[in-house]
Design a protein around this motif. Structure first.
Motif, PDB file in Angstrom:
ATOM      1  N   LEU A   1     -39.338 105.957 -39.695  1.00  0.00           N
ATOM      2  CA  LEU A   1     -39.541 105.539 -41.077  1.00  0.00           C
ATOM      3  C   LEU A   1     -40.586 104.427 -41.131  1.00  0.00           C
ATOM      4  O   LEU A   1     -40.795 103.706 -40.153  1.00  0.00           O
ATOM      5  CB  LEU A   1     -38.230 105.052 -41.696  1.00  0.00           C
ATOM      6  CG  LEU A   1     -37.086 106.064 -41.724  1.00  0.00           C
ATOM      7  CD1 LEU A   1     -35.828 105.431 -42.308  1.00  0.00           C
ATOM      8  CD2 LEU A   1     -37.480 107.305 -42.518  1.00  0.00           C
ATOM      9  N   SER A   2     -41.213 104.281 -42.283  1.00  0.00           N
ATOM     10  CA  SER A   2     -42.243 103.255 -42.459  1.00  0.00           C
ATOM     11  C   SER A   2     -41.848 102.325 -43.600  1.00  0.00           C
ATOM     12  O   SER A   2     -42.523 102.235 -44.621  1.00  0.00           O
ATOM     13  CB  SER A   2     -43.590 103.918 -42.758  1.00  0.00           C
ATOM     14  OG  SER A   2     -43.971 104.793 -41.719  1.00  0.00           O
ATOM     15  N   GLY A   3     -40.725 101.653 -43.415  1.00  0.00           N
ATOM     16  CA  GLY A   3     -40.263 100.717 -44.420  1.00  0.00           C
ATOM     17  C   GLY A   3     -39.283 101.289 -45.416  1.00  0.00           C
ATOM     18  O   GLY A   3     -38.682 100.557 -46.199  1.00  0.00           O
ATOM     19  N   GLU A   4     -39.092 102.620 -45.409  1.00  0.00           N
ATOM     20  CA  GLU A   4     -38.122 103.216 -46.322  1.00  0.00           C
ATOM     21  C   GLU A   4     -36.708 102.926 -45.841  1.00  0.00           C
ATOM     22  O   GLU A   4     -36.480 102.665 -44.659  1.00  0.00           O
ATOM     23  CB  GLU A   4     -38.314 104.729 -46.433  1.00  0.00           C
ATOM     24  CG  GLU A   4     -39.714 105.178 -46.800  1.00  0.00           C
ATOM     25  CD  GLU A   4     -40.579 105.458 -45.584  1.00  0.00           C
ATOM     26  OE1 GLU A   4     -41.663 106.033 -45.761  1.00  0.00           O
ATOM     27  OE2 GLU A   4     -40.159 105.089 -44.457  1.00  0.00           O
ATOM     28  N   ARG A   5     -35.772 102.977 -46.766  1.00  0.00           N
ATOM     29  CA  ARG A   5     -34.362 102.829 -46.395  1.00  0.00           C
ATOM     30  C   ARG A   5     -33.585 104.008 -46.953  1.00  0.00           C
ATOM     31  O   ARG A   5     -33.912 104.538 -48.014  1.00  0.00           O
ATOM     32  CB  ARG A   5     -33.796 101.514 -46.933  1.00  0.00           C
ATOM     33  CG  ARG A   5     -33.736 101.435 -48.442  1.00  0.00           C
ATOM     34  CD  ARG A   5     -33.210 100.096 -48.925  1.00  0.00           C
ATOM     35  NE  ARG A   5     -31.805  99.918 -48.632  1.00  0.00           N
ATOM     36  CZ  ARG A   5     -30.827 100.292 -49.434  1.00  0.00           C
ATOM     37  NH1 ARG A   5     -31.095 100.904 -50.580  1.00  0.00           N
ATOM     38  NH2 ARG A   5     -29.584 100.073 -49.112  1.00  0.00           N
ATOM     39  N   PRO A   6     -32.558 104.447 -46.247  1.00  0.00           N
ATOM     40  CA  PRO A   6     -31.780 105.589 -46.736  1.00  0.00           C
ATOM     41  C   PRO A   6     -30.829 105.173 -47.856  1.00  0.00           C
ATOM     42  O   PRO A   6     -30.192 104.124 -47.790  1.00  0.00           O
ATOM     43  CB  PRO A   6     -30.991 106.020 -45.493  1.00  0.00           C
ATOM     44  CG  PRO A   6     -30.833 104.753 -44.700  1.00  0.00           C
ATOM     45  CD  PRO A   6     -32.080 103.960 -44.938  1.00  0.00           C
ATOM     46  N   ARG A   7     -30.773 105.971 -48.889  1.00  0.00           N
ATOM     47  CA  ARG A   7     -29.832 105.744 -49.985  1.00  0.00           C
ATOM     48  C   ARG A   7     -28.696 106.770 -49.943  1.00  0.00           C
ATOM     49  O   ARG A   7     -27.542 106.440 -50.220  1.00  0.00           O
ATOM     50  CB  ARG A   7     -30.549 105.840 -51.326  1.00  0.00           C
ATOM     51  CG  ARG A   7     -29.623 105.720 -52.530  1.00  0.00           C
ATOM     52  CD  ARG A   7     -30.335 106.065 -53.827  1.00  0.00           C
ATOM     53  NE  ARG A   7     -31.258 105.041 -54.240  1.00  0.00           N
ATOM     54  CZ  ARG A   7     -30.935 104.014 -55.024  1.00  0.00           C
ATOM     55  NH1 ARG A   7     -29.692 103.894 -55.456  1.00  0.00           N
ATOM     56  NH2 ARG A   7     -31.832 103.128 -55.364  1.00  0.00           N
TER      57      ARG A   7
END
Length: 424
Positions: A411-417
């Motif tokens: 990932l490139s800074g994303e976070r899982p929701r």
């Protein structure tokens, strides 16, 4: 996915089976297990409304990620966006494994005003996203207070607290989007609902209520939520299971030493140890009891998995010794006794680990191939920066986990929701 025509006598479970057959036999190169799907946030301020979402498929073995941006429908107001629910599996979102669907609740935001509350359905890597139903009955209710669960038949159950302390209970048909109001669920006097943990088991089903469409009726399935006493703090929260249609209490586990924060359900027929293609064929020919009921050993499946928080006090699990404050992987087999810790996750329950709690345990019901013709159920947890995966087996009548993989998603800074295994 093919939209079913209203009035078609084919129920949603048989239609799902047919779709699964096509996927299994027309896609010879595809794996027969589940695919790990997610909705990712690009903005760590998860309260911010948005007009697009990032849909992703993640390889839990290597961490490879494929994703694409998906536009949400127009809100109908200038500059309007959508606020997604931000909670655990069974709180603001749910999934239908066999159908390959994710369900989530979002609310229109127009300037400073909030509008319609809508239940969305998305297939796979956002191959299709559409509003399944609007839910004016719960407009104004905090999204974090909702409970959203698949009923293991043909419906999504949406629960919301009412001002009188009961739970508004809605049943949304995956077949045609119809919204049916069920009897409200009432809490015990002196107890309050606790937002967060929520799950539905697959109970017993009949097809008399909605004709050819199956639903959780009769003795039915049970909704499991946390409740706490408002007069005796020493009691601690209890995990209470209530029948969806009657509110009858079928389980009450007080003083949970594992301090469960999430629940995910593994249905009763999961471990039949046969090829998934043959399993689908077997059920496709049976009109009764649907996909999630067999005559298999009842000890195999009908199990909850969850994430707890370890403690080191007298009543705490022995498996947590030396791991106080860390997250743990918990299994709950017998609703008459407490859940138990089966693995510690080695990270603090604060900071980045909040993602682990929000996501809960992803359950791959049909699992992955262990050897030719043999499939095991797989569960995964998001622990810190890594995804940990475990094979689920039975040892002397007890659920046992064997770690089978660890990967760091690219990932490139994303976070899982939101995340869930889906059969694709």
């Amino acid at each position: 996915y093919q939209r079913r025509v209203r009035g078609d006598s084919t129920n949603c479970l048989m239609a799902t089976s047919f779709r699964s057959l096509l996927m299994l036999f027309c896609c010879a190169t595809a794996a027969l297990g589940g695919r790990l799907h997610a909705i990712l946030d690009t903005d760590y301020s998860s309260e911010s409304p948005q007009q697009t979402i990032l849909s992703a498929e993640i390889d839990p073995g290597t961490g490879e990620v494929q994703h694409q941006t998906v536009d949400l429908p127009s809100t109908g107001c200038p500059g309007g966006k959508w606020r997604l629910s931000n909670g655990t599996n069974g709180q603001g979102w749910s999934s239908f494994y066999m159908n390959g669907s994710l369900f989530f609740v979002a609310r229109q935001v127009c300037g400073r005003e909030e509008g319609n509350t809508t239940l969305f359905q998305m297939y796979g890597l956002a191959t299709s996203l559409h509003p399944l139903a609007t839910l004016p009955q719960i407009d104004g209710c905090p999204l974090e207070a909702l409970h959203v669960s698949w009923d293991w038949a043909c419906n999504v159950l949406v629960m919301a607290p009412a001002r009188n302390g009961s739970l508004i209970s809605l049943e949304v048909s995956e077949y045609d989007g119809q919204v049916r109001t069920l009897p409200s669920l009432n809490r015990n006097p002196g107890w309050d609902w606790v937002p967060g943990l929520g799950a539905v088991d697959n109970g017993h089903y009949n097809d008399t209520t909605h004709g050819s469409e199956w639903s959780c009726g009769g003795a039915g399935c049970a909704l499991y939520l946390k409740e706490k006493s408002d007069w005796d703090s020493d009691l601690g929260p209890a995990i209470v299971g209530r029948l969806i249609h009657t509110g009858e209490v079928v389980s009450n586990s007080s003083g949970d030493p594992t301090r469960l924060r999430t629940l995910s359900y593994l249905p009763a027929n999961a471990w039949t140890n046969i090829d998934p293609a043959a399993r689908v064929l077997e059920h496709f020919s049976e009109p009764a009891l649907a996909l999630y009921h067999t005559n298999a050993n009842p000890k195999l499946g009908d199990v909850f998995f969850g994430i707890g928080v370890c403690c080191e006090l007298e009543q705490c699990p022995s498996e947590c010794e030396g791991h106080g404050g860390e997250l743990s992987l918990v299994v709950w087999e017998d609703r008459t006794i407490w859940p138990r810790v089966v693995a510690t996750l080695g990270n603090s329950s604060r900071g980045a680990a909040s993602e682990s709690i929000e996501l809960g345990v992803a359950v791959d019901i049909f699992g992955y191939p262990v050897e030719p013709g043999q499939y095991a159920t797989r569960v995964s947890v998001w622990a810190g920066e890594s995804i940990l995966s475990f094979k689920v087996t039975e040892v002397e009548g007890e659920v046992s986990l064997e770690k089978i993989g660890e990967a760091t998603p690219a990932l490139s800074g994303e976070r899982p929701r939101i995340w869930s295994y889906l059969m694709m």
